[in-house]
Design an enzyme around this catalytic site. Structure first.
Site, short mmCIF file in Angstrom:
data_model
loop_
_atom_site.label_atom_id
_atom_site.label_comp_id
_atom_site.label_asym_id
_atom_site.label_seq_id
_atom_site.Cartn_x
_atom_site.Cartn_y
_atom_site.Cartn_z
N SER A 6 94.00 -107.35 107.36
CA SER A 6 93.30 -106.09 107.16
C SER A 6 92.03 -106.31 106.34
O SER A 6 91.91 -107.31 105.63
CB SER A 6 94.22 -105.09 106.45
N GLU A 8 89.15 -104.32 103.76
CA GLU A 8 88.95 -103.14 102.91
C GLU A 8 87.46 -102.79 102.78
O GLU A 8 86.63 -103.67 102.62
CB GLU A 8 89.54 -103.43 101.52
N TYR A 40 89.41 -95.15 97.35
CA TYR A 40 89.37 -93.77 96.85
C TYR A 40 88.89 -93.84 95.41
O TYR A 40 89.51 -94.53 94.59
CB TYR A 40 90.79 -93.22 96.91
N HIS A 67 92.99 -95.05 101.08
CA HIS A 67 93.60 -95.17 99.76
C HIS A 67 93.67 -93.76 99.20
O HIS A 67 92.81 -92.92 99.49
CB HIS A 67 92.75 -96.03 98.83
N GLY A 98 95.63 -95.17 90.48
CA GLY A 98 94.22 -95.08 90.14
C GLY A 98 94.03 -95.20 88.64
O GLY A 98 94.98 -95.44 87.89
N ASP A 99 92.79 -95.09 88.21
CA ASP A 99 92.44 -95.20 86.79
C ASP A 99 91.77 -93.92 86.33
O ASP A 99 91.34 -93.11 87.14
CB ASP A 99 91.49 -96.39 86.58
N ALA A 112 101.94 -94.38 90.92
CA ALA A 112 101.96 -94.55 92.37
C ALA A 112 103.35 -94.24 92.94
O ALA A 112 103.46 -93.67 94.03
CB ALA A 112 101.54 -95.97 92.72
N HIS A 138 99.43 -106.36 86.16
CA HIS A 138 98.50 -105.24 85.91
C HIS A 138 98.08 -105.23 84.44
O HIS A 138 98.91 -105.46 83.55
CB HIS A 138 99.19 -103.92 86.29
N PHE A 205 83.84 -107.48 87.09
CA PHE A 205 84.89 -106.74 87.76
C PHE A 205 86.26 -107.34 87.44
O PHE A 205 87.24 -106.63 87.19
CB PHE A 205 84.60 -106.76 89.27
N HIS A 255 94.73 -109.65 103.18
CA HIS A 255 93.93 -108.42 103.08
C HIS A 255 92.59 -108.83 102.47
O HIS A 255 92.54 -109.38 101.37
CB HIS A 255 94.65 -107.43 102.16
P1 FAD Z 1 101.12 -97.95 89.28
O1 FAD Z 1 101.91 -98.74 90.24
O2 FAD Z 1 101.48 -96.53 89.07
O3 FAD Z 1 101.18 -98.76 87.90
C1 FAD Z 1 100.19 -98.56 86.88
C2 FAD Z 1 100.65 -99.20 85.57
O4 FAD Z 1 101.70 -98.41 85.03
C3 FAD Z 1 101.21 -100.61 85.68
O5 FAD Z 1 100.88 -101.28 84.49
C4 FAD Z 1 102.72 -100.40 85.78
O6 FAD Z 1 103.42 -101.51 85.27
C5 FAD Z 1 102.91 -99.15 84.94
N1 FAD Z 1 103.94 -98.24 85.41
C6 FAD Z 1 104.25 -97.92 86.69
N2 FAD Z 1 105.23 -97.01 86.74
C7 FAD Z 1 105.52 -96.71 85.45
C8 FAD Z 1 106.44 -95.81 84.83
N3 FAD Z 1 107.26 -95.04 85.55
N4 FAD Z 1 106.47 -95.76 83.47
C9 FAD Z 1 105.65 -96.53 82.72
N5 FAD Z 1 104.76 -97.42 83.26
C10 FAD Z 1 104.71 -97.49 84.59
N6 FAD Z 1 91.73 -98.02 92.35
C11 FAD Z 1 91.02 -96.94 92.74
O7 FAD Z 1 90.58 -96.15 91.87
N7 FAD Z 1 90.78 -96.67 94.06
C12 FAD Z 1 91.25 -97.47 95.04
O8 FAD Z 1 91.03 -97.21 96.22
C13 FAD Z 1 92.00 -98.63 94.67
N8 FAD Z 1 92.50 -99.45 95.60
C14 FAD Z 1 93.28 -100.52 95.24
C15 FAD Z 1 93.85 -101.32 96.23
C16 FAD Z 1 94.63 -102.42 95.88
C17 FAD Z 1 95.23 -103.27 96.98
C18 FAD Z 1 94.86 -102.73 94.51
C19 FAD Z 1 95.67 -103.93 94.13
C20 FAD Z 1 94.31 -101.92 93.52
C21 FAD Z 1 93.53 -100.80 93.86
N9 FAD Z 1 92.97 -99.95 92.90
C22 FAD Z 1 92.23 -98.86 93.28
C23 FAD Z 1 93.18 -100.20 91.48
C24 FAD Z 1 94.37 -99.38 90.92
O9 FAD Z 1 94.17 -98.00 91.10
C25 FAD Z 1 94.49 -99.69 89.44
O10 FAD Z 1 94.89 -101.03 89.26
C26 FAD Z 1 95.39 -98.75 88.65
O11 FAD Z 1 95.21 -99.04 87.26
C27 FAD Z 1 96.87 -98.91 88.95
O12 FAD Z 1 97.22 -98.35 90.15
P2 FAD Z 1 98.68 -98.64 90.77
O13 FAD Z 1 98.80 -97.83 91.98
O14 FAD Z 1 98.93 -100.08 90.83
O15 FAD Z 1 99.57 -97.98 89.59
#
Ligand code: FAD
Length: 278
Positions: A6, A8, A40, A67, A98-99, A112, A138, A205, A255
């Site tokens: 894929s 991106e 996104y 995303h 996301g952040d 997520a 992370h 980055f 990817h």
């Molecule tokens: P999560 O899986 O929710 O985890 C975030 C953090 O919280 C981790 O440290 C995890 O250990 C912790 N955590 C998870 N669940 C819990 C819980 N229940 N309690 C306490 N802690 C918990 N960012 C963007 O803004 N837009 C994008 O389009 C984008 N695309 C991406 C695509 C890929 C393939 C990757 C790898 C990253 C992408 N990102 C994007 C970055 C991502 O949004 C950031 O890394 C963000 O900080 C974490 O998102 P996540 O979905 O991994 O979060």
């Protein structure tokens, strides 16, 4: 098992960017990837741009995966966006936390795993759900084990597969996959490859997203200074080699973080002979 590949993109903001992306996706689509994903912006800042890019690509018959994160939006907004995607024939979503975008203060981010559960609750199995995984862990995670456990929580909530953050050390990926397997994760974890084209941008980055650039790579890149041609050639060589190691070691696909450019992704694709691998 067939490997999956894929590419991106990020959603362009200008007419020139949109035109450029149209040419880029048509050129890259000719290689035969399984799908393209479109990022996104933090906090939903590119919501409309991401949706417009996705819908434009669907109208050209291209397989896409938007995303998505809750960002600052309410459930009704996200539900509507998912319905728009479903109507357009989208069958894959990359679900993220996301952040926090600058200026949004201490807004609570929705994990997520919660978004995955939300999509499953409202759409059943209509979407293949991808989630993010971090072989180098992370940046917010307290421990390695905890981060792997939270990835498991995303699969338990209904995710189908994961795409990883990029890295330049194949061992980090293989060790991570082993640790995931040890706690019962058996879904595909597809490694992300980031071509190297501009060292300063990549270094900045990488600091933010917790990806490590090995010293030997950064020293080599620093030495090239403004010589973009040498940076490009060395970057292709390094990333091709990692791609070879990953595929030879059993990675379920790749990817590519294309950065909306044709040449780096196409060159690595061709070096790895991926059209023949499919
Ligand atoms: P999560 O899986 O929710 O985890 C975030 C953090 O919280 C981790 O440290 C995890 O250990 C912790 N955590 C998870 N669940 C819990 C819980 N229940 N309690 C306490 N802690 C918990 N960012 C963007 O803004 N837009 C994008 O389009 C984008 N695309 C991406 C695509 C890929 C393939 C990757 C790898 C990253 C992408 N990102 C994007 C970055 C991502 O949004 C950031 O890394 C963000 O900080 C974490 O998102 P996540 O979905 O991994 O979060």
């Amino acid at each position: 098992m067939t490997k999956r590949f894929s590419f991106e993109f990020f959603p362009p903001k200008t007419d020139a960017g949109r035109e450029n992306l149209k040419t880029t996706r048509q050129t890259l689509n000719a290689l035969g990837p399984d799908f393209f994903s479109v990022t996104y912006g933090a906090g939903g800042s590119t919501r409309d741009n991401t949706r417009d890019t996705i819908l434009a690509m669907r109208s050209e018959g291209i397989s896409v995966a938007p995303h998505l994160s809750f960002g600052g939006d309410d459930e009704a907004t996200i539900l509507q966006l998912l319905k728009d995607y479903q109507t357009a024939g989208v069958d894959r979503i990359v679900a993220l936390r996301g952040d926090v975008p600058s200026g949004m203060g201490a807004a609570r981010l929705i994990y997520a795993s919660e978004l995955v559960a939300f999509i499953r609750k409202h759409f059943g199995k209509a979407f293949h759900i991808e989630v993010a995984a971090y072989p180098e862990i992370h940046p917010d995670a307290k421990t390695y084990a905890e981060d792997v456990a939270y990835l498991k929580a995303k699969f338990d909530a209904g995710a189908d597969s994961a795409l990883t953050q990029y890295f330049y050390n194949a061992d980090a990926y293989f060790y991570f996959v082993e640790r995931c397997a040890s706690i019962g994760i058996d879904q595909p974890i597809v490694p992300g490859l980031m071509p190297i084209t501009n060292f300063q941008n990549l270094a900045r980055f990488s600091r933010n997203c917790g990806a490590e650039i090995p010293r030997w790579i950064s020293k080599r890149l620093e030495g090239y200074g403004d010589d973009a041609d040498s940076v490009f050639k060395f970057g292709i060589e390094v990333v091709t080699r990692i791609g070879e190691q990953l595929l030879a070691g059993g990675a379920p696909g790749l990817h590519f973080y294309s950065m909306n450019q044709v040449e780096p992704t196409r060159t690595i694709w061709n070096n790895l002979k991926l059209s023949e691998a499919k």
